[in-house]
Design an enzyme around this catalytic site. Structure first.
Site, PDB file in Angstrom:
ATOM      1  N   HIS A 171      -8.275   4.076  10.367  1.00 39.33           N
ATOM      2  CA  HIS A 171      -7.332   3.322   9.539  1.00 39.33           C
ATOM      3  C   HIS A 171      -7.008   1.940  10.090  1.00 39.33           C
ATOM      4  O   HIS A 171      -6.505   1.089   9.345  1.00 39.33           O
ATOM      5  CB  HIS A 171      -6.016   4.090   9.370  1.00 39.33           C
ATOM      6  CG  HIS A 171      -6.139   5.373   8.615  1.00 39.33           C
ATOM      7  ND1 HIS A 171      -6.728   5.447   7.376  1.00 39.33           N
ATOM      8  CD2 HIS A 171      -5.746   6.643   8.936  1.00 39.33           C
ATOM      9  CE1 HIS A 171      -6.697   6.709   6.952  1.00 39.33           C
ATOM     10  NE2 HIS A 171      -6.107   7.443   7.881  1.00 39.33           N
ATOM     11  N   TYR A 225      -3.798  17.826  12.632  1.00 38.85           N
ATOM     12  CA  TYR A 225      -2.388  17.975  12.959  1.00 38.85           C
ATOM     13  C   TYR A 225      -1.957  19.426  13.150  1.00 38.85           C
ATOM     14  O   TYR A 225      -0.771  19.692  13.304  1.00 38.85           O
ATOM     15  CB  TYR A 225      -1.552  17.256  11.885  1.00 38.85           C
ATOM     16  CG  TYR A 225      -2.028  15.832  11.735  1.00 38.85           C
ATOM     17  CD1 TYR A 225      -1.636  14.859  12.638  1.00 38.85           C
ATOM     18  CD2 TYR A 225      -2.954  15.495  10.750  1.00 38.85           C
ATOM     19  CE1 TYR A 225      -2.127  13.563  12.554  1.00 38.85           C
ATOM     20  CE2 TYR A 225      -3.451  14.200  10.651  1.00 38.85           C
ATOM     21  CZ  TYR A 225      -3.040  13.243  11.560  1.00 38.85           C
ATOM     22  OH  TYR A 225      -3.531  11.961  11.485  1.00 38.85           O
ATOM     23  N   ASP A 243       4.420   5.221  11.150  1.00 39.67           N
ATOM     24  CA  ASP A 243       3.392   6.081  11.731  1.00 39.67           C
ATOM     25  C   ASP A 243       2.628   5.428  12.889  1.00 39.67           C
ATOM     26  O   ASP A 243       1.632   5.986  13.354  1.00 39.67           O
ATOM     27  CB  ASP A 243       2.392   6.530  10.654  1.00 39.67           C
ATOM     28  CG  ASP A 243       1.793   5.365   9.887  1.00 39.67           C
ATOM     29  OD1 ASP A 243       1.908   4.222  10.359  1.00 39.67           O
ATOM     30  OD2 ASP A 243       1.205   5.596   8.819  1.00 39.67           O
ATOM     31  N   ASP A 275     -12.837  13.037   7.196  1.00 40.20           N
ATOM     32  CA  ASP A 275     -11.388  13.184   7.342  1.00 40.20           C
ATOM     33  C   ASP A 275     -10.769  13.405   5.960  1.00 40.20           C
ATOM     34  O   ASP A 275     -11.293  12.917   4.958  1.00 40.20           O
ATOM     35  CB  ASP A 275     -10.833  11.907   7.978  1.00 40.20           C
ATOM     36  CG  ASP A 275      -9.423  12.034   8.504  1.00 40.20           C
ATOM     37  OD1 ASP A 275      -8.502  12.123   7.678  1.00 40.20           O
ATOM     38  OD2 ASP A 275      -9.242  12.016   9.729  1.00 40.20           O
TER      39      ASP A 275
END
Length: 351
Positions: free
Chosen positions: A83, A245, A41, A118
């Site tokens: 992240h 997304y 990713d 999130d």
């Protein structure tokens, strides 16, 4: 960016490109830094360093403006990459602009509260401040067999930071009513006990209904509720982006949340623009919730609230920071700055 990330990691991002990623040296480094094809990713793409620089620079500048009192609310929708770790990429995030912004805020603010809405746990930010009481992290996220797999309610910090990490793990399908209740109750408790002098709010749009990777059932208004609620405290506030997304809904949500932050009403009908066809067939701003089942019972949410409140009871009320001298603000991006103001800024102290 090396105020948090390691020199070798940032140097790698600056050098690497799709043209060099096949070289053995870069393949070894990419593996160490969790980048490239093997990461899954965090691919190497043209302009990755510029992308990271813009994202980080926007959030750092937002913090600078808050520190100088230039605004009450600063926004960087290109930020919120929660992240990224100190020496590795993770979850589409290469540089943790949030940590960098908070470090900037700590130059003048005794206590900073970070809130993450999130759908994924804000693991990178929590990890960065897991051992300090200068920053409290609060994350509301889907928990279970879901990336990144962290964010258990029992994860509360260690050492001096014990109790200053707050996690609200949620199940699929949480709706506006349930989400508003648990967010309001948890934030009220945190604000009362911690009394932050600045707040950073990450508004990842993947917690919206219909997101390709998310699993919540929040409408646009439900997602934006945190902005309105935090505004009511009149504490300096930074709004950041994050995941998302289903792109047309990301644009809708952040447009609406900008209007909420600015206190401006915007029309429901979308104006014509180059991407107008993406918003059909309704061509409206709203993102309504669906009939998805809410797997978060009231008793479950009440238990979360009870547990987090009990953890907060064991903390010192509004811990104070020691007196320190502010570092010189050498990286001002303002083209013109009054010299007297610069000297005054350098002489300020925090307690």
């Amino acid at each position: 960016m090396t105020r948090y990330h390691t020199d070798d990691y940032i140097a790698f991002l600056e050098r690497v490109s799709p043209m060099t990623k096949e070289v053995e040296q870069y393949q070894l480094e990419a593996r160490d830094f969790n980048c490239g094809d093997q990461s899954g990713d965090c691919p190497i793409f043209e302009g990755v360093y510029e992308f990271a620089s813009l994202s980080a620079g926007g959030s750092i500048q937002a913090a600078k403006k808050i520190n100088r009192g230039d605004c009450d609310i600063a926004i960087n929708w290109g930020g919120g990459l929660h992240h990224a770790k100190r020496k590795e990429a993770s979850g589409f995030c290469y540089v943790n602009d949030i940590v960098l912004a908070i470090l900037e805020l700590l130059k003048t603010h005794q206590r900073v509260l970070y809130i993450d809405t999130d759908v994924h746990h804000g693991d990178g930010v929590e990890e960065a401040f897991y051992t300090t009481d200068r920053v409290m992290t609060l994350s509301l996220h889907k928990f279970g067999e879901f990336f990144p797999g962290t964010g258990h309610m029992k994860d509360v910090g260690v050492g001096r930071g014990k109790g200053y990490a707050v996690n609200v793990p949620l199940g699929n399908g949480i709706d506006d009513e349930s989400y508003k209740w648990i967010l309001d109750e948890t934030v009220k408790d945190v604000m009362q006990f911690y009394r932050p002098t600045a707040v950073v709010l990450q508004l990842g749009a993947d917690s919206l209904v219909g997101d390709r990777l998310g699993a919540f059932n929040l409408s646009m208004q439900g997602h934006a509720h945190s902005v309105e609620f935090l505004k009511s405290y009149n504490v300096p506030l930074i709004l950041l982006g994050g995941g998302g997304y289903t792109v047309r809904n990301v644009a809708r949500a952040w447009t609406y949340e900008t209007s909420v932050a600015a206190g401006i009403e915007v029309p429901e009908e979308l104006p014509f623009h180059n991407y107008f066809e993406y918003y059909g067939p309704e061509y409206k701003l709203a993102i309504p919730a669906s009939n998805m089942e809410n797997q978060n019972t009231r008793s479950y949410l009440e238990n979360i609230r009870k547990t987090t409140r009990e953890n907060l009871r064991h903390l010192n009320h509004a811990p104070s920071a020691s007196h320190v001298e502010l570092p010189e603000d050498r990286w001002s991006s303002d083209e013109e700055e009054d010299e007297d103001e610069k000297e005054g800024w350098r002489d300020r102290r925090i307690s």
